[in-house]
Motif scaffolding. Structure first.
Motif, PDB file in Angstrom:
ATOM      1  N   VAL A 149       0.860  -1.195   0.000  1.00 17.59           N
ATOM      2  CA  VAL A 149       0.000   0.000   0.000  1.00 17.59           C
ATOM      3  C   VAL A 149       0.890   1.236   0.000  1.00 17.59           C
ATOM      4  CG1 VAL A 149      -1.707   1.343   1.316  1.00 17.59           C
ATOM      5  CG2 VAL A 149      -1.891  -1.151   1.222  1.00 17.59           C
ATOM      6  N   VAL A 150       0.577   2.184  -0.879  1.00 18.87           N
ATOM      7  CA  VAL A 150       1.276   3.468  -0.873  1.00 18.87           C
ATOM      8  C   VAL A 150       0.262   4.562  -0.541  1.00 18.87           C
ATOM      9  CG1 VAL A 150       1.011   3.938  -3.366  1.00 18.87           C
ATOM     10  CG2 VAL A 150       2.932   4.914  -2.123  1.00 18.87           C
ATOM     11  N   VAL A 151       0.648   5.458   0.357  1.00 23.82           N
ATOM     12  CA  VAL A 151      -0.157   6.646   0.666  1.00 23.82           C
ATOM     13  C   VAL A 151       0.505   7.788  -0.083  1.00 23.82           C
ATOM     14  CG1 VAL A 151      -1.134   8.098   2.482  1.00 23.82           C
ATOM     15  CG2 VAL A 151      -0.669   5.668   2.930  1.00 23.82           C
ATOM     16  N   ASP A 152      -0.158   8.296  -1.118  1.00 24.11           N
ATOM     17  CA  ASP A 152       0.537   9.158  -2.078  1.00 24.11           C
ATOM     18  C   ASP A 152       0.208  10.639  -1.930  1.00 24.11           C
ATOM     19  OD1 ASP A 152      -2.041   9.387  -3.261  1.00 24.11           O
ATOM     20  OD2 ASP A 152      -1.182   9.448  -5.266  1.00 24.11           O
ATOM     21  N   GLY A 153       1.102  11.453  -2.468  1.00 23.20           N
ATOM     22  CA  GLY A 153       0.839  12.875  -2.638  1.00 23.20           C
ATOM     23  C   GLY A 153       1.368  13.761  -1.528  1.00 23.20           C
ATOM     24  N   ARG A 154       1.615  15.025  -1.892  1.00 16.93           N
ATOM     25  CA  ARG A 154       2.107  16.017  -0.926  1.00 16.93           C
ATOM     26  C   ARG A 154       1.030  16.292   0.120  1.00 16.93           C
ATOM     27  NH1 ARG A 154       3.890  15.208  -5.962  1.00 16.93           N
ATOM     28  NH2 ARG A 154       4.512  17.131  -7.023  1.00 16.93           N
ATOM     29  N   ILE A 175      -3.465   3.551  -1.579  1.00 15.42           N
ATOM     30  CA  ILE A 175      -3.611   2.806  -2.836  1.00 15.42           C
ATOM     31  C   ILE A 175      -3.046   1.394  -2.693  1.00 15.42           C
ATOM     32  CG2 ILE A 175      -2.912   2.740  -5.269  1.00 15.42           C
ATOM     33  CD1 ILE A 175      -2.721   5.819  -5.136  1.00 15.42           C
ATOM     34  N   ARG A 176      -3.868   0.425  -3.051  1.00 14.63           N
ATOM     35  CA  ARG A 176      -3.391  -0.965  -3.084  1.00 14.63           C
ATOM     36  C   ARG A 176      -2.501  -1.128  -4.309  1.00 14.63           C
ATOM     37  NH1 ARG A 176      -6.117  -4.575   0.178  1.00 14.63           N
ATOM     38  NH2 ARG A 176      -8.065  -3.806   1.079  1.00 14.63           N
ATOM     39  N   VAL A 177      -1.225  -1.370  -4.088  1.00 13.95           N
ATOM     40  CA  VAL A 177      -0.275  -1.331  -5.209  1.00 13.95           C
ATOM     41  C   VAL A 177      -0.431  -2.519  -6.165  1.00 13.95           C
ATOM     42  CG1 VAL A 177       2.162  -1.287  -5.838  1.00 13.95           C
ATOM     43  CG2 VAL A 177       1.347   0.071  -3.893  1.00 13.95           C
ATOM     44  N   PRO A 178      -0.381  -3.771  -5.707  1.00  9.49           N
ATOM     45  CA  PRO A 178      -0.436  -4.874  -6.696  1.00  9.49           C
ATOM     46  C   PRO A 178      -1.709  -4.841  -7.534  1.00  9.49           C
ATOM     47  CG  PRO A 178       0.205  -5.707  -4.532  1.00  9.49           C
ATOM     48  CD  PRO A 178      -0.229  -4.285  -4.343  1.00  9.49           C
ATOM     49  N   GLU A 179      -2.854  -4.590  -6.895  1.00 11.86           N
ATOM     50  CA  GLU A 179      -4.125  -4.572  -7.619  1.00 11.86           C
ATOM     51  C   GLU A 179      -4.171  -3.408  -8.612  1.00 11.86           C
ATOM     52  OE1 GLU A 179      -3.652  -4.788  -4.382  1.00 11.86           O
ATOM     53  OE2 GLU A 179      -4.986  -6.264  -3.460  1.00 11.86           O
ATOM     54  N   SER A 180      -3.614  -2.271  -8.228  1.00  6.19           N
ATOM     55  CA  SER A 180      -3.635  -1.102  -9.106  1.00  6.19           C
ATOM     56  C   SER A 180      -2.720  -1.300 -10.307  1.00  6.19           C
ATOM     57  CB  SER A 180      -3.224   0.146  -8.319  1.00  6.19           C
ATOM     58  OG  SER A 180      -4.106   0.350  -7.244  1.00  6.19           O
ATOM     59  N   LEU A 181      -1.551  -1.890 -10.067  1.00  6.66           N
ATOM     60  CA  LEU A 181      -0.642  -2.152 -11.186  1.00  6.66           C
ATOM     61  C   LEU A 181      -1.245  -3.187 -12.134  1.00  6.66           C
ATOM     62  CD1 LEU A 181       2.824  -2.245  -9.366  1.00  6.66           C
ATOM     63  CD2 LEU A 181       1.935  -0.443 -10.860  1.00  6.66           C
ATOM     64  N   ILE A 186      -6.543   2.802 -10.330  1.00  6.79           N
ATOM     65  CA  ILE A 186      -6.230   2.932  -8.911  1.00  6.79           C
ATOM     66  C   ILE A 186      -7.270   2.198  -8.074  1.00  6.79           C
ATOM     67  CG2 ILE A 186      -6.196   4.581  -6.988  1.00  6.79           C
ATOM     68  CD1 ILE A 186      -4.711   6.506  -8.804  1.00  6.79           C
ATOM     69  N   VAL A 187      -6.800   1.263  -7.245  1.00  7.45           N
ATOM     70  CA  VAL A 187      -7.672   0.537  -6.316  1.00  7.45           C
ATOM     71  C   VAL A 187      -7.321   1.024  -4.913  1.00  7.45           C
ATOM     72  CG1 VAL A 187      -8.348  -1.724  -5.420  1.00  7.45           C
ATOM     73  CG2 VAL A 187      -7.673  -1.471  -7.842  1.00  7.45           C
ATOM     74  N   LEU A 188      -8.285   1.655  -4.266  1.00 14.02           N
ATOM     75  CA  LEU A 188      -8.022   2.224  -2.948  1.00 14.02           C
ATOM     76  C   LEU A 188      -8.061   1.152  -1.864  1.00 14.02           C
ATOM     77  CD1 LEU A 188     -10.100   5.526  -3.128  1.00 14.02           C
ATOM     78  CD2 LEU A 188      -7.628   5.229  -3.464  1.00 14.02           C
ATOM     79  N   TRP A 189      -7.225   1.340  -0.850  1.00 13.84           N
ATOM     80  CA  TRP A 189      -7.240   0.457   0.321  1.00 13.84           C
ATOM     81  C   TRP A 189      -8.345   0.923   1.268  1.00 13.84           C
ATOM     82  CZ3 TRP A 189      -6.991   1.242   5.547  1.00 13.84           C
ATOM     83  CH2 TRP A 189      -6.785   0.103   6.338  1.00 13.84           C
ATOM     84  N   THR A 190      -9.158   0.015   1.703  1.00  8.58           N
ATOM     85  CA  THR A 190     -10.133   0.289   2.765  1.00  8.58           C
ATOM     86  C   THR A 190     -10.180  -0.944   3.661  1.00  8.58           C
ATOM     87  OG1 THR A 190     -11.950  -0.620   1.476  1.00  8.58           O
ATOM     88  CG2 THR A 190     -11.651   1.765   1.366  1.00  8.58           C
ATOM     89  N   ASP A 191     -10.754  -0.782   4.829  1.00  7.48           N
ATOM     90  CA  ASP A 191     -11.008  -1.951   5.665  1.00  7.48           C
ATOM     91  C   ASP A 191     -12.370  -1.783   6.335  1.00  7.48           C
ATOM     92  OD1 ASP A 191     -10.654  -0.189   7.734  1.00  7.48           O
ATOM     93  OD2 ASP A 191      -8.818  -1.118   8.498  1.00  7.48           O
ATOM     94  N   GLU A 192     -12.675  -2.643   7.272  1.00  4.88           N
ATOM     95  CA  GLU A 192     -14.021  -2.621   7.853  1.00  4.88           C
ATOM     96  C   GLU A 192     -14.335  -1.304   8.566  1.00  4.88           C
ATOM     97  OE1 GLU A 192     -11.498  -4.927  10.950  1.00  4.88           O
ATOM     98  OE2 GLU A 192     -11.531  -4.590   8.796  1.00  4.88           O
ATOM     99  N   TYR A 193     -13.293  -0.566   8.972  1.00  2.00           N
ATOM    100  CA  TYR A 193     -13.537   0.696   9.683  1.00  2.00           C
ATOM    101  C   TYR A 193     -13.895   1.833   8.730  1.00  2.00           C
ATOM    102  CZ  TYR A 193     -11.340  -1.965  13.358  1.00  2.00           C
ATOM    103  OH  TYR A 193     -11.039  -2.941  14.260  1.00  2.00           O
ATOM    104  N   ASP A 194     -13.737   1.607   7.426  1.00  2.00           N
ATOM    105  CA  ASP A 194     -14.073   2.643   6.445  1.00  2.00           C
ATOM    106  C   ASP A 194     -15.471   2.447   5.868  1.00  2.00           C
ATOM    107  OD1 ASP A 194     -11.610   4.116   6.395  1.00  2.00           O
ATOM    108  OD2 ASP A 194     -10.699   2.363   5.483  1.00  2.00           O
ATOM    109  N   GLN A 195     -16.192   1.388   6.288  1.00  2.37           N
ATOM    110  CA  GLN A 195     -17.494   1.107   5.681  1.00  2.37           C
ATOM    111  C   GLN A 195     -18.540   2.112   6.161  1.00  2.37           C
ATOM    112  OE1 GLN A 195     -17.309  -1.109   3.268  1.00  2.37           O
ATOM    113  NE2 GLN A 195     -15.201  -1.248   3.943  1.00  2.37           N
TER     114      GLN A 195
END
Ligand code: SF4
Length: 195
Positions: A149-154, A175-181, A186-195
């Motif tokens: 996972v990369v957290v991108d941007g300034r 960003i989930r890196v393997p899935e996005s590549l 771009i596939v964003l990372w989320t988990d149960e706390y983001d629902q």
């Protein structure tokens, strides 16, 4: 030459900044067993040196490539030992700029993969955007491919939002890196706390 936008954001030319020209392989800090730099219990490595110089940066001291102490085999062994604890979910790279210190960060993530495969996850923060990284130098692309996972941007002060998880401003993406590549989207990372 990099340019500075009116909102304080620095934009480098493509492949302008290079680890081999800038990095002194210094570590600003190492924090084992913490719970704020990504999900679960993590070991966080803060590298020294960042050229983005975002106004309001959370770690101004670590913008200096001279700051801190040299990365060492002893520290790397300590990080590996700490990661071995079963309650540790993974490694986090922060800074400073992990993608301008690939002499350290690539070596470390390769060792982590050798020792643990994908049983430990690897997150990295970066001032580069995802789109910029895809056009960057080979070492940066190699680091990107090696992490989960990369957290991108300034960090952009005008977009600061204290309610965001693991990010300082709303332009930044997890960003989930393997899935996005793999998908080219771009596939964003989320988990149960983001629902
Ligand atoms: S990219 Fe991150 S470390 Fe670099 S100046 Fe901006 S906030 Fe600070």
């Amino acid at each position: 030459m990099s340019t500075k936008l009116s909102n304080g954001i620095t934009v480098p030319e493509k492949q302008e900044w290079r680890t081999e020209d800038l990095s002194l392989s210094n570590i600003a800090d190492y924090k084992p067993f913490i719970m704020v730099d990504g999900p679960g219990v993590r070991c966080s490595v803060y590298v020294s040196g960042c050229k983005f110089l975002c106004p309001g940066c959370y770690n101004v001291a670590a913008q200096n490539f001279n700051y801190g102490t040299p990365y060492s085999k002893a520290l790397e062994d300590q990080i590996i030992d700490d990661l071995r604890q079963p309650y540790v979910q993974g490694l986090t790279l922060l800074g400073g700029e992990p993608f301008l210190n690939t002499g350290v960060t690539l070596q470390l993530v390769r060792r982590v993969r050798e020792e643990f495969g994908h049983t430990k996850d690897i997150w990295s923060w970066t001032g580069y955007t995802w789109e910029e990284l895809l056009e960057e130098t080979d070492d940066k692309k190699a680091l990107l491919k090696a992490i989960d996972v990369v957290v991108d941007g300034r960090f952009i002060q005008a977009l600061m939002d204290l309610t965001l998880r693991f990010r300082g401003s709303s332009n930044q993406r997890m960003i989930r890196v393997p899935e996005s590549l793999q998908t080219g989207e771009i596939v964003l990372w989320t988990d149960e706390y983001d629902q």
